[in-house]
Scaffold this motif. Structure first.
Motif, short mmCIF file in Angstrom:
data_model
loop_
_atom_site.label_atom_id
_atom_site.label_comp_id
_atom_site.label_asym_id
_atom_site.label_seq_id
_atom_site.Cartn_x
_atom_site.Cartn_y
_atom_site.Cartn_z
N ASP A 224 46.85 33.86 32.11
CA ASP A 224 46.13 34.14 30.99
C ASP A 224 45.82 35.49 30.61
OD1 ASP A 224 45.61 31.39 30.58
OD2 ASP A 224 43.88 31.21 31.58
N TYR A 225 45.50 36.09 29.70
CA TYR A 225 45.04 37.59 29.58
C TYR A 225 43.90 37.98 30.31
CZ TYR A 225 48.74 38.21 25.97
OH TYR A 225 50.02 38.26 25.35
N CYS A 226 44.06 39.28 30.74
CA CYS A 226 42.64 39.70 31.36
C CYS A 226 41.62 40.17 30.31
CB CYS A 226 43.14 41.04 32.19
SG CYS A 226 41.64 41.75 33.04
N PRO A 227 40.33 39.88 30.37
CA PRO A 227 39.41 40.18 29.52
C PRO A 227 39.31 41.99 29.64
CG PRO A 227 38.46 39.27 31.47
CD PRO A 227 39.90 38.94 31.65
N ALA A 228 38.73 42.46 28.70
CA ALA A 228 38.43 43.92 28.58
C ALA A 228 37.07 44.13 28.73
CB ALA A 228 39.01 44.31 27.44
N GLY A 229 36.86 45.49 29.30
CA GLY A 229 35.11 45.86 29.68
C GLY A 229 35.18 46.72 30.69
N LYS A 230 34.00 46.88 31.15
CA LYS A 230 33.68 47.69 32.52
C LYS A 230 33.07 46.81 33.59
CE LYS A 230 32.66 51.93 32.77
NZ LYS A 230 32.06 53.50 32.86
N PHE A 231 34.02 46.67 34.63
CA PHE A 231 33.80 45.68 35.61
C PHE A 231 34.17 46.38 37.13
CE2 PHE A 231 35.92 43.40 32.13
CZ PHE A 231 35.16 42.79 31.87
N PRO A 232 33.36 45.61 38.01
CA PRO A 232 33.90 46.01 39.59
C PRO A 232 35.40 45.94 39.42
CG PRO A 232 31.78 44.79 39.48
CD PRO A 232 32.53 44.67 38.21
N VAL A 233 36.13 46.60 40.42
CA VAL A 233 37.72 46.48 40.50
C VAL A 233 37.87 46.37 41.96
CG1 VAL A 233 40.06 47.18 40.00
CG2 VAL A 233 38.27 47.10 38.18
N ILE A 234 38.53 45.46 42.49
CA ILE A 234 39.18 45.43 44.02
C ILE A 234 40.58 45.80 43.83
CG2 ILE A 234 39.58 44.07 45.91
CD1 ILE A 234 36.94 42.50 45.28
N ILE A 235 40.83 46.73 44.68
CA ILE A 235 42.43 47.12 44.69
C ILE A 235 43.16 46.67 45.70
CG2 ILE A 235 44.17 48.87 43.98
CD1 ILE A 235 42.28 50.51 42.37
N ASP A 236 44.25 46.10 45.82
CA ASP A 236 44.73 45.65 47.11
C ASP A 236 45.23 46.76 48.11
OD1 ASP A 236 45.12 43.80 48.99
OD2 ASP A 236 47.03 42.63 48.15
N ASN A 237 45.55 46.57 49.22
CA ASN A 237 46.09 47.39 50.02
C ASN A 237 47.64 47.60 49.71
OD1 ASN A 237 47.19 45.00 50.96
ND2 ASN A 237 46.89 45.76 53.13
N GLY A 238 48.20 48.95 50.42
CA GLY A 238 49.62 49.20 49.93
C GLY A 238 49.57 50.02 48.54
N PHE A 239 50.59 49.30 47.80
CA PHE A 239 50.68 49.92 46.55
C PHE A 239 49.60 50.24 45.49
CE2 PHE A 239 54.85 51.43 45.00
CZ PHE A 239 54.65 51.86 43.80
N GLY A 240 48.41 49.72 46.01
CA GLY A 240 47.13 50.20 45.26
C GLY A 240 47.03 51.69 45.32
N GLY A 241 47.40 52.29 46.14
CA GLY A 241 47.33 53.67 46.63
C GLY A 241 48.12 54.66 45.50
#
Length: 464
Positions: A224-241
């Motif tokens: 599904d499409y991602c909602p828009a707004g201000k949220f907490p974001v968890i970025i995975d290890n590796g290429f998230g860098g």
């Protein structure tokens, strides 16, 4: 490579009109590239590139020229042409004396030169990966793959008496899988590589990387499409860098800092990030994709602590930017080839491990985004403003992954996002890529542990 006698002559000629510093960079690179569409090899090229670059520095000005020739007369003419770029009289008429750079043996060992491996063996790697990906899921309709190996010999001599050499053997496969479902298309990607010989492929499962790319594509094509707004974001290890490489790393390169074109200029010793953020650039990591024994000015590579527990400790410095700042170069000078003058660039850049558990990051997030893999983006290096696409994303609800989501983008500012990181995991991972800037395309690693940003603008679809 050039004789020490010729190198000394070239330096001597280039200094005739009063330059402060001269450097001669000699390179011979043997490389092979293969590209495949599906199971068919579409292109296979191998060859050797040789050239010499001469750099002349006077005060804070740099003059650079190169030639793809080892002919002494051609190179002497190039050195003379550069010297004539300056007006003035010779400051020092003494013949240059070169001294070997004394360093520890390079830790970047290779066992099996790719040049000794048959082209068919390399092609078979790509074909096997294709069948692994297409066999994963019926939505996978196409794959693209590229194989690369490179054996680079460099020789550096300068008017300070330095004489140094290095050999860099690298190999990498870049693999992409495309999925189609109900008229939509999505892609997944994986690209393992190292500063190693062909033995690299004995230590990894390339088919597993192909399946990883296929799984990413097959999952996202039904999301599904991602909602828009201000949220907490968890970025995975590796290429998230990638987000910190682009949005923060470039702003810590001396080429930007020394000219005042960075938000971090003049902030050494100041708090610029949250206490849990430690950012490192380390060109000496054994066999890492962005590593080398010496940088492209002949300075030994080293681990440079850029940000420690939120405090700005250092910049990445080449000779010229260090001269502008009254500092000392720290092994951060890089270039694509002899066709480019070197400048300060990243090598293996990463957020260092923290003490948080990934499960605790999810438990602290009622509604937010888990960005498992990032894609293309744009950054304003002067302001640090950025936006990045999320190639693989998942929506978090009540501390758990609810569903995959597509079409997400991360929007923010590099200086601000450093302060918004509130949790950093202990699962550091590096990924491989390329970085494009003033001195060409260079090999870099980027990485991080899984981390959480407490509030961030997420671009998506309103009303979802």
């Amino acid at each position: 490579m050039l004789s020490e006698a010729l190198l000394a002559q070239l330096i001597d000629i280039a200094l005739q009109t009063g330059g402060d510093f001269v450097e001669v960079f000699t390179e011979q690179t043997d490389c092979t590239e293969l590209s495949a569409r599906g199971s068919q090899i579409e292109n296979a090229v191998s060859g050797t590139d040789f050239g010499v670059g001469i750099r002349l520095i006077k005060d804070l000005s740099c003059f650079y020229g190169y030639a793809n020739s080892s002919d002494p007369e051609v190179l002497k003419a190039l050195a003379k042409q550069l010297s004539e770029s300056l007006k003035g009289s010779r400051l020092d008429g003494q013949t240059q004396v070169l001294n070997p750079l004394l360093t520890a043996p390079s830790p970047h060992i290779f066992l099996n030169s790719p040049r000794t491996v048959a082209m068919q063996t390399k092609a078979d790697l790509l074909r096997s990966a294709h069948f692994a990906a297409t066999g994963f899921d019926k939505t996978i309709i196409q794959t693209d793959a590229r194989y690369l190996d490179q054996d680079q010999h460099i020789q550096i001599a300068n008017s300070n008496g330095l004489y140094a050499t290095d050999r860099r053997v690298r190999t990498r496969v870049l693999f992409r899988a495309m999925a189609e479902f109900e008229g939509r298309m999505e892609s997944g990607y994986s690209g393992p590589g190292a500063l190693q010989g062909f033995e690299f492929y004995e230590g990894i499962d390339l088919n597993a990387h192909a399946i990883k790319a296929a799984q990413m594509a097959a999952t996202m094509v039904k999301a599904d499409y991602c909602p828009a707004g201000k949220f907490p974001v968890i970025i995975d290890n590796g290429f998230g860098g990638l987000i910190f490489h682009e949005a923060c790393g470039h702003s810590l390169e001396g080429s930007a800092v020394s000219r005042g074109n960075s938000v971090f200029t003049g902030k050494l010793g100041q708090k610029i990030a949250s206490d849990v953020v430690t950012l490192v650039d380390d060109g000496s990591i054994q066999n890492a994709w962005g590593s080398s024994g010496i940088d492209d000015e002949g300075t030994p590579t080293q681990k440079n602590m850029l940000i420690e527990n939120g405090t700005l400790k250092n910049y990445m410095l080449d000779t010229l930017s260090a001269k502008r700042m009254g500092a000392v170069a720290n092994g951060s000078s890089r270039r694509q080839s002899y066709r480019f003058a070197p400048t300060s660039r990243m090598s293996n850049t990463y957020i260092d491990s923290g003490a948080h558990q990934v499960a605790d990051m999810f438990a602290a997030t009622e509604n937010g985004l888990f960005a498992k893999s990032l894609g293309a983006g744009s950054v304003n290096p002067t302001t640090g403003d950025f936006n990045f696409s999320v190639v693989e994303g998942y929506w978090i609800k009540n501390g758990k992954i609810e569903k995959p989501v597509r079409g997400a983008t991360l929007v923010g500012n590099g200086a601000e996002i450093l302060r918004q990181v509130d949790m950093v995991g202990n699962n550091l991972k590096l990924e491989q890529g390329y970085c494009y800037a003033a001195s060409g395309a260079i090999f870099v690693s980027m990485g991080q542990p899984t981390l959480r940003i407490q509030s961030m603008t997420v671009g998506g679809r309103a009303g979802v």
